[in-house]
Design a protein around this motif. Sequence first.
Motif, PDB file in Angstrom:
ATOM      1  N   THR A   1      34.703  52.716  52.964  1.00 16.75           N
ATOM      2  CA  THR A   1      35.329  53.832  52.242  1.00 16.75           C
ATOM      3  C   THR A   1      36.065  53.383  50.974  1.00 16.75           C
ATOM      4  OG1 THR A   1      37.319  53.643  53.589  1.00 16.75           O
ATOM      5  CG2 THR A   1      35.615  55.191  54.342  1.00 16.75           C
ATOM      6  N   CYS A   2      36.181  52.089  50.783  1.00 21.67           N
ATOM      7  CA  CYS A   2      36.873  51.571  49.593  1.00 21.67           C
ATOM      8  C   CYS A   2      36.019  51.804  48.346  1.00 21.67           C
ATOM      9  CB  CYS A   2      37.186  50.090  49.743  1.00 21.67           C
ATOM     10  SG  CYS A   2      38.288  49.724  51.116  1.00 21.67           S
ATOM     11  N   ALA A   3      36.685  52.176  47.247  1.00 28.19           N
ATOM     12  CA  ALA A   3      35.965  52.512  46.021  1.00 28.19           C
ATOM     13  C   ALA A   3      35.804  51.327  45.077  1.00 28.19           C
ATOM     14  CB  ALA A   3      36.679  53.649  45.301  1.00 28.19           C
ATOM     15  N   THR A   4      36.755  50.391  45.092  1.00 27.44           N
ATOM     16  CA  THR A   4      36.694  49.264  44.149  1.00 27.44           C
ATOM     17  C   THR A   4      36.724  47.934  44.899  1.00 27.44           C
ATOM     18  OG1 THR A   4      39.092  49.061  43.928  1.00 27.44           O
ATOM     19  CG2 THR A   4      37.993  50.626  42.436  1.00 27.44           C
ATOM     20  N   ALA A   5      36.348  46.891  44.157  1.00 33.96           N
ATOM     21  CA  ALA A   5      36.379  45.543  44.731  1.00 33.96           C
ATOM     22  C   ALA A   5      37.804  45.159  45.105  1.00 33.96           C
ATOM     23  CB  ALA A   5      35.797  44.545  43.745  1.00 33.96           C
ATOM     24  N   LYS A   6      38.757  45.605  44.298  1.00 39.28           N
ATOM     25  CA  LYS A   6      40.165  45.306  44.574  1.00 39.28           C
ATOM     26  C   LYS A   6      40.592  45.926  45.903  1.00 39.28           C
ATOM     27  CE  LYS A   6      44.712  45.371  42.417  1.00 39.28           C
ATOM     28  NZ  LYS A   6      45.696  46.015  43.148  1.00 39.28           N
ATOM     29  N   GLU A   7      40.199  47.161  46.137  1.00 41.77           N
ATOM     30  CA  GLU A   7      40.529  47.835  47.400  1.00 41.77           C
ATOM     31  C   GLU A   7      39.881  47.113  48.580  1.00 41.77           C
ATOM     32  OE1 GLU A   7      39.770  52.079  47.560  1.00 41.77           O
ATOM     33  OE2 GLU A   7      40.473  52.322  45.503  1.00 41.77           O
ATOM     34  N   ILE A   8      38.634  46.692  48.394  1.00 42.62           N
ATOM     35  CA  ILE A   8      37.928  45.962  49.458  1.00 42.62           C
ATOM     36  C   ILE A   8      38.677  44.668  49.772  1.00 42.62           C
ATOM     37  CG2 ILE A   8      35.825  44.683  50.049  1.00 42.62           C
ATOM     38  CD1 ILE A   8      34.277  46.800  48.393  1.00 42.62           C
ATOM     39  N   TRP A   9      39.040  43.945  48.714  1.00 41.98           N
ATOM     40  CA  TRP A   9      39.751  42.675  48.904  1.00 41.98           C
ATOM     41  C   TRP A   9      41.076  42.891  49.638  1.00 41.98           C
ATOM     42  CZ3 TRP A   9      38.893  37.794  49.250  1.00 41.98           C
ATOM     43  CH2 TRP A   9      39.962  36.893  49.222  1.00 41.98           C
ATOM     44  N   GLU A  10      41.842  43.875  49.208  1.00 41.80           N
ATOM     45  CA  GLU A  10      43.135  44.154  49.843  1.00 41.80           C
ATOM     46  C   GLU A  10      42.966  44.552  51.304  1.00 41.80           C
ATOM     47  OE1 GLU A  10      44.820  47.071  47.195  1.00 41.80           O
ATOM     48  OE2 GLU A  10      45.516  45.534  45.775  1.00 41.80           O
ATOM     49  N   LYS A  11      41.933  45.308  51.586  1.00 45.97           N
ATOM     50  CA  LYS A  11      41.667  45.715  52.972  1.00 45.97           C
ATOM     51  C   LYS A  11      41.288  44.500  53.826  1.00 45.97           C
ATOM     52  CE  LYS A  11      41.037  49.326  55.682  1.00 45.97           C
ATOM     53  NZ  LYS A  11      42.113  50.248  55.996  1.00 45.97           N
ATOM     54  N   LEU A  12      40.437  43.616  53.266  1.00 41.82           N
ATOM     55  CA  LEU A  12      40.041  42.400  53.990  1.00 41.82           C
ATOM     56  C   LEU A  12      41.237  41.490  54.251  1.00 41.82           C
ATOM     57  CD1 LEU A  12      36.646  41.533  52.273  1.00 41.82           C
ATOM     58  CD2 LEU A  12      36.986  42.343  54.620  1.00 41.82           C
ATOM     59  N   VAL A  13      42.105  41.344  53.262  1.00 43.79           N
ATOM     60  CA  VAL A  13      43.313  40.530  53.438  1.00 43.79           C
ATOM     61  C   VAL A  13      44.171  41.110  54.554  1.00 43.79           C
ATOM     62  CG1 VAL A  13      45.494  39.846  52.340  1.00 43.79           C
ATOM     63  CG2 VAL A  13      43.343  39.573  51.099  1.00 43.79           C
ATOM     64  N   GLN A  14      44.342  42.428  54.538  1.00 46.79           N
ATOM     65  CA  GLN A  14      45.157  43.074  55.569  1.00 46.79           C
ATOM     66  C   GLN A  14      44.531  42.893  56.952  1.00 46.79           C
ATOM     67  OE1 GLN A  14      45.604  47.311  55.160  1.00 46.79           O
ATOM     68  NE2 GLN A  14      47.273  47.406  56.630  1.00 46.79           N
ATOM     69  N   ILE A  15      43.212  43.016  57.041  1.00 47.00           N
ATOM     70  CA  ILE A  15      42.527  42.854  58.324  1.00 47.00           C
ATOM     71  C   ILE A  15      42.647  41.420  58.830  1.00 47.00           C
ATOM     72  CG2 ILE A  15      40.251  42.839  59.429  1.00 47.00           C
ATOM     73  CD1 ILE A  15      39.528  45.217  57.542  1.00 47.00           C
ATOM     74  N   CYS A  16      42.409  40.460  57.945  1.00 48.40           N
ATOM     75  CA  CYS A  16      42.378  39.049  58.360  1.00 48.40           C
ATOM     76  C   CYS A  16      43.760  38.436  58.533  1.00 48.40           C
ATOM     77  CB  CYS A  16      41.577  38.228  57.349  1.00 48.40           C
ATOM     78  SG  CYS A  16      39.841  38.684  57.308  1.00 48.40           S
ATOM     79  N   GLU A  17      44.669  38.751  57.622  1.00 51.93           N
ATOM     80  CA  GLU A  17      45.986  38.125  57.656  1.00 51.93           C
ATOM     81  C   GLU A  17      47.047  38.987  58.309  1.00 51.93           C
ATOM     82  OE1 GLU A  17      47.134  36.791  53.783  1.00 51.93           O
ATOM     83  OE2 GLU A  17      45.397  35.480  53.575  1.00 51.93           O
ATOM     84  N   GLY A  18      46.862  40.273  58.302  1.00 51.88           N
ATOM     85  CA  GLY A  18      47.858  41.173  58.852  1.00 51.88           C
ATOM     86  C   GLY A  18      48.868  41.569  57.794  1.00 51.88           C
ATOM     87  N   ASN A  19      49.812  42.407  58.194  1.00 50.84           N
ATOM     88  CA  ASN A  19      50.847  42.841  57.262  1.00 50.84           C
ATOM     89  C   ASN A  19      51.958  41.790  57.193  1.00 50.84           C
ATOM     90  OD1 ASN A  19      52.351  43.154  59.581  1.00 50.84           O
ATOM     91  ND2 ASN A  19      52.098  45.373  59.667  1.00 50.84           N
ATOM     92  N   ASP A  20      52.994  42.060  56.429  1.00 53.85           N
ATOM     93  CA  ASP A  20      54.077  41.084  56.246  1.00 53.85           C
ATOM     94  C   ASP A  20      54.753  40.716  57.565  1.00 53.85           C
ATOM     95  OD1 ASP A  20      53.607  40.941  53.546  1.00 53.85           O
ATOM     96  OD2 ASP A  20      55.171  42.399  53.008  1.00 53.85           O
TER      97      ASP A  20
END
Length: 159
Positions: free
Chosen positions: A7-26
């Motif tokens: 559902t992500c529209a841009t590469a930046k959104e995809i990257w941020e979503k992947l980071v959140q999935i893999c690393e988790g939130n703060d």
Amino acid sequence: MFSKIKTCATAKEIWEKLVQICEGNDETKENKLTVAQQKYEAIKMKDGETMAEFDERFSAVVIELNSLGKEYSNRELVLKVMRALPKEWDVKTMAMRESKDLNKMELHDLFANLKAYEFELETRSESGPSTSQLTKALAATTAEPCSPSTSKLADTILK
């Protein structure tokens, strides 16, 4: 994973979503860091563990900490390893503290030195009893209480 980023529209959104999935939130990152620091603080060389095994285990904890943004100086790492060794290693670590500049010592150099020492000890133990083992055995036999007949023999010899 694709279903989470489709559902992500841009590469930046995809990257941020992947980071959140893999690393988790703060909060998740902070918890991972806390657990990794606890592992680091509690690490000790186990009975029967070789220096190579301990090196691998210690390095894994350090790599985990680095990936979470926590870095230690070489001196801190070297001193931590020395403190994590069993008492049998005290003579070696004290000699290294006195003879080497711990500010310049790399972790891999420390482990190489300790592995060489471990190998030397193993080689000596395979070649038969050492002088100190013979001395201990001799001390144990002479420390045994004398029987009355042995005592009389000793008195006769001394006269």
